[in-house]
Design an enzyme around this catalytic site. Structure first.
Site, PDB file in Angstrom:
ATOM      1  N   TYR A   1     -20.001 -13.916  27.125  1.00 31.87           N
ATOM      2  CA  TYR A   1     -19.609 -12.814  26.239  1.00 31.87           C
ATOM      3  C   TYR A   1     -19.944 -13.228  24.796  1.00 31.87           C
ATOM      4  CZ  TYR A   1     -16.672 -12.082  30.384  1.00 31.87           C
ATOM      5  OH  TYR A   1     -16.207 -11.952  31.668  1.00 31.87           O
TER       6      TYR A   1
ATOM      7  N   GLU B   1     -24.626 -12.122  27.301  1.00 31.86           N
ATOM      8  CA  GLU B   1     -24.027 -10.952  26.637  1.00 31.86           C
ATOM      9  C   GLU B   1     -24.633  -9.690  27.239  1.00 31.86           C
ATOM     10  OE1 GLU B   1     -21.810  -9.930  24.137  1.00 31.86           O
ATOM     11  OE2 GLU B   1     -22.692  -7.955  24.416  1.00 31.86           O
TER      12      GLU B   1
ATOM     13  N   CYS C   1       0.844  -1.187   0.000  1.00 33.36           N
ATOM     14  CA  CYS C   1       0.000   0.000   0.000  1.00 33.36           C
ATOM     15  C   CYS C   1       0.882   1.241   0.000  1.00 33.36           C
ATOM     16  CB  CYS C   1      -0.873  -0.027   1.249  1.00 33.36           C
ATOM     17  SG  CYS C   1      -1.757   1.494   1.520  1.00 33.36           S
TER      18      CYS C   1
ATOM     19  N   CYS D   1      -0.862   6.045   7.121  1.00 33.47           N
ATOM     20  CA  CYS D   1      -2.163   5.574   7.585  1.00 33.47           C
ATOM     21  C   CYS D   1      -2.007   4.867   8.926  1.00 33.47           C
ATOM     22  CB  CYS D   1      -2.745   4.632   6.542  1.00 33.47           C
ATOM     23  SG  CYS D   1      -4.170   3.704   7.080  1.00 33.47           S
TER      24      CYS D   1
ATOM     25  N   CYS E   1      -2.409  -0.233   9.268  1.00 31.18           N
ATOM     26  CA  CYS E   1      -1.560  -1.433   9.273  1.00 31.18           C
ATOM     27  C   CYS E   1      -0.241  -1.124   9.981  1.00 31.18           C
ATOM     28  CB  CYS E   1      -1.237  -1.855   7.849  1.00 31.18           C
ATOM     29  SG  CYS E   1      -2.650  -2.408   6.916  1.00 31.18           S
TER      30      CYS E   1
ATOM     31  N   CYS F   1      -8.795 -12.067  22.657  1.00 28.86           N
ATOM     32  CA  CYS F   1      -8.250 -11.078  21.725  1.00 28.86           C
ATOM     33  C   CYS F   1      -7.134 -10.293  22.393  1.00 28.86           C
ATOM     34  CB  CYS F   1      -9.344 -10.161  21.204  1.00 28.86           C
ATOM     35  SG  CYS F   1     -10.254  -9.348  22.511  1.00 28.86           S
TER      36      CYS F   1
ATOM     37  N   CYS G   1      -8.093   0.737  -0.060  1.00 27.22           N
ATOM     38  CA  CYS G   1      -7.450   0.041   1.055  1.00 27.22           C
ATOM     39  C   CYS G   1      -7.307  -1.431   0.693  1.00 27.22           C
ATOM     40  CB  CYS G   1      -8.291   0.187   2.308  1.00 27.22           C
ATOM     41  SG  CYS G   1      -7.711  -0.836   3.651  1.00 27.22           S
TER      42      CYS G   1
ATOM     43  N   ASP H   1     -15.376 -15.653  25.462  1.00 26.64           N
ATOM     44  CA  ASP H   1     -14.750 -14.840  24.407  1.00 26.64           C
ATOM     45  C   ASP H   1     -14.848 -13.388  24.850  1.00 26.64           C
ATOM     46  OD1 ASP H   1     -13.758 -13.733  22.084  1.00 26.64           O
ATOM     47  OD2 ASP H   1     -15.440 -14.323  20.811  1.00 26.64           O
TER      48      ASP H   1
ATOM     49  N   GLN I   1     -18.204 -10.179  12.980  1.00 25.15           N
ATOM     50  CA  GLN I   1     -16.743 -10.298  12.875  1.00 25.15           C
ATOM     51  C   GLN I   1     -16.281  -9.773  11.519  1.00 25.15           C
ATOM     52  OE1 GLN I   1     -14.517 -11.326  15.036  1.00 25.15           O
ATOM     53  NE2 GLN I   1     -15.708 -12.362  16.621  1.00 25.15           N
TER      54      GLN I   1
END
Ligand code: SAH
Length: 455
Positions: free
Chosen positions: A313, A334, A73, A79, A82, A410, A161, A383, A284
């Site tokens: 979650y 949740e 890119c 940017c 990334c 995560c 992008c 999660d 997602q």
């Protein structure tokens, strides 16, 4: 020797920090340098000097590392999106694996863990099904769309992008063209005036369905017909709408949707499960890797059809519905009410009748149900968001004694912290899989299987 701001020096990059920045030393003084990779020799300029370490900017690479790649890119440096484009994909995966295992070791004290698998992408580009482009004016006064430059709100113009789907470019061109011809003002954050704030695009990877939602500072757009006309013939176009956001804040979407054309949602699949996705739904962003991540969670859960499973979650129930295909009964918890509405609707849509959902905080719902109703579980899947599981959730899980706990994470730092609690006595880590949901970026997901120890 003392280093100070604006000093220019040459260093060798020997390590990589958690945010993907290169780390090198100049006479024992540690410098963090964005856009460099291990093995680079670089000329850098100190931007901020603290006592024991500093931050420097890359001026030029004097000798490139063999793992350095020319970013695909053209605006990769400016940017904020990334962080790892300069690194070969193979090394990106290694960085992510080491990040997870390093945290498990340092924070959790798990010294002998290997990764059961590292799940990368065959094609680590064009994987995002959702994109939100801010709209504004360039210094020259042209209407532009693109991305915020790292840590700021100035827009770097870019309609192409490489993480998004290719059709985005065509859609953005047509919207900017409509705005120019019909004299539609972009929103100006500084003054709170102007109309068009953001463009939200979503794409169903399995269905090819496209959604366009224009986020506006008002409740209508001029020449609405022309706007719709410009977009509706694009192959796959399924849903065109407006979203009203008149607040002066950083939140992208407001609450109100005004449908303009087509359906109010698009449809997509993860594995066999169908989802209806509206502009406000959580979904997602990398559907290809989500299928692999949740497939791994399902495999680790080792279901035979007899189990009672809790999915804490649970969001819109993606994991719950995956598990329901192989379990006797699944319960999801949740905190966000609309997500639970989506979960229930998706269960119905897929004719899944063995999944039930509860709105509330996991740390309140689970202990209450355990203490008052004596609920049990063969398998518990969690999660959680980045901050990990609340202590009350961990303690209740320990009391419930499921055979297996599957922890989808995560943030491997909070994963390690929570596993330390769970594995003090009752559980042991059986397997860890690392899954790359965000190629070119630094975030990494992992799935961990814990088995109950048999005394
Ligand atoms: N597996 C889910 C996504 C999980 S992301 C899916 O595929 O849809 C983490 C989720 O935890 C978010 O949906 C967030 O709203 C929810 N959450 C955050 N804090 C919570 C809490 N204290 N109790 C229950 N859910 C919570």
């Amino acid at each position: 020797m003392e280093f100070k701001k604006n000093d220019i020096l040459t260093i060798d990059i020997e390590d990589m920090g958690h945010d993907g920045e290169g780390i090198g030393k100049a006479e024992g003084y540690t410098l963090f340098v964005k856009d460099t990779v291990i093995g680079d020799r670089a000329e850098v300029k100190i931007m901020k000097a603290k006592k024991n370490y500093g931050y420097a900017r890359l001026l030029q690479v004097l000798k490139p590392s063999q793992d350095r790649r020319e970013p695909r890119c053209s605006i990769a440096r400016a940017c904020g999106g990334c962080q790892l484009q300069f690194l070969s994909y193979e090394k990106q995966l290694e960085f992510k694996k080491n990040k997870v295992l390093g945290n498990l070791q340092r924070i959790g004290g798990f010294t002998n863990i290997q990764a059961d698998r590292v799940i990368g992408m065959e094609e680590p580009w064009h994987y995002r099904n959702k994109a939100q482009f801010p709209v504004g004016r360039s210094k020259e006064g042209k209407i532009i769309t693109g991305f915020y430059a790292g840590r700021t709100h100035s827009i770097v113009a870019n309609q192409d992008c490489l993480l998004g789907v290719e059709v985005n470019q065509e859609i953005l061109n047509r919207i900017l063209n409509y705005m120019e011809t019909c004299h539609v003002e972009p929103y100006d954050e500084k003054t709170g005036t102007g109309l068009v704030r953001h463009i939200l695009l979503r794409y169903g990877f399995k269905t090819g369905e496209i959604m366009v939602c224009l986020i506006i500072n008002g409740d209508r757009i001029p020449d609405q017909d022309k706007f719709v006309e410009a977009l509706k013939y694009i192959s796959g176009m399924t849903s065109i709408s407006l979203n009203v956001n008149t607040k002066r804040n950083n939140v992208i979407l407001g609450e109100k949707i005004i449908p303009l054309w087509g359906k109010e949602y698009i449809t997509d699949y993860i594995g066999e499960i169908q989802y209806q996705i509206s502009p406000l739904s959580f979904y997602q962003v990398n559907p290809i890797q989500t299928e692999k991540l949740y497939g791994t969670a399902l495999e680790y859960a080792g279901l035979t059809g007899k189990e009672t499973v809790w999915d804490l979650y649970c969001g819109i129930g993606t994991i719950s519905l995956f598990l329901a295909q192989k379990a006797k009964q699944v319960y999801g918890v949740e905190i966000v009410p609309p997500a639970i509405e989506d979960a229930k609707r998706n269960a119905k849509l897929n004719e899944i009748s063995n999944a039930e959902f509860f709105v509330g905080k996991a740390e309140e719902v689970l202990p209450e149900k355990y203490e008052k109703e004596g609920i049990r579980a063969d398998v518990i899947v969690v999660d959680p968001p980045r901050k990990g599981c609340d202590g009350a959730v961990l303690q209740t899980m320990l009391k419930m004694q499921p055979e297996k706990i599957v922890y989808v994470s995560c943030d491997s730092a909070t994963l390690a912290r929570d596993l330390k609690v769970l594995c003090e006595k009752e559980y042991q880590v059986e397997k860890v899989a690392v899954c790359d949901m965000f190629p070119q970026g630094v975030h990494v997901e992992s799935v961990c299987l814990l088995n109950r120890r048999n005394e």
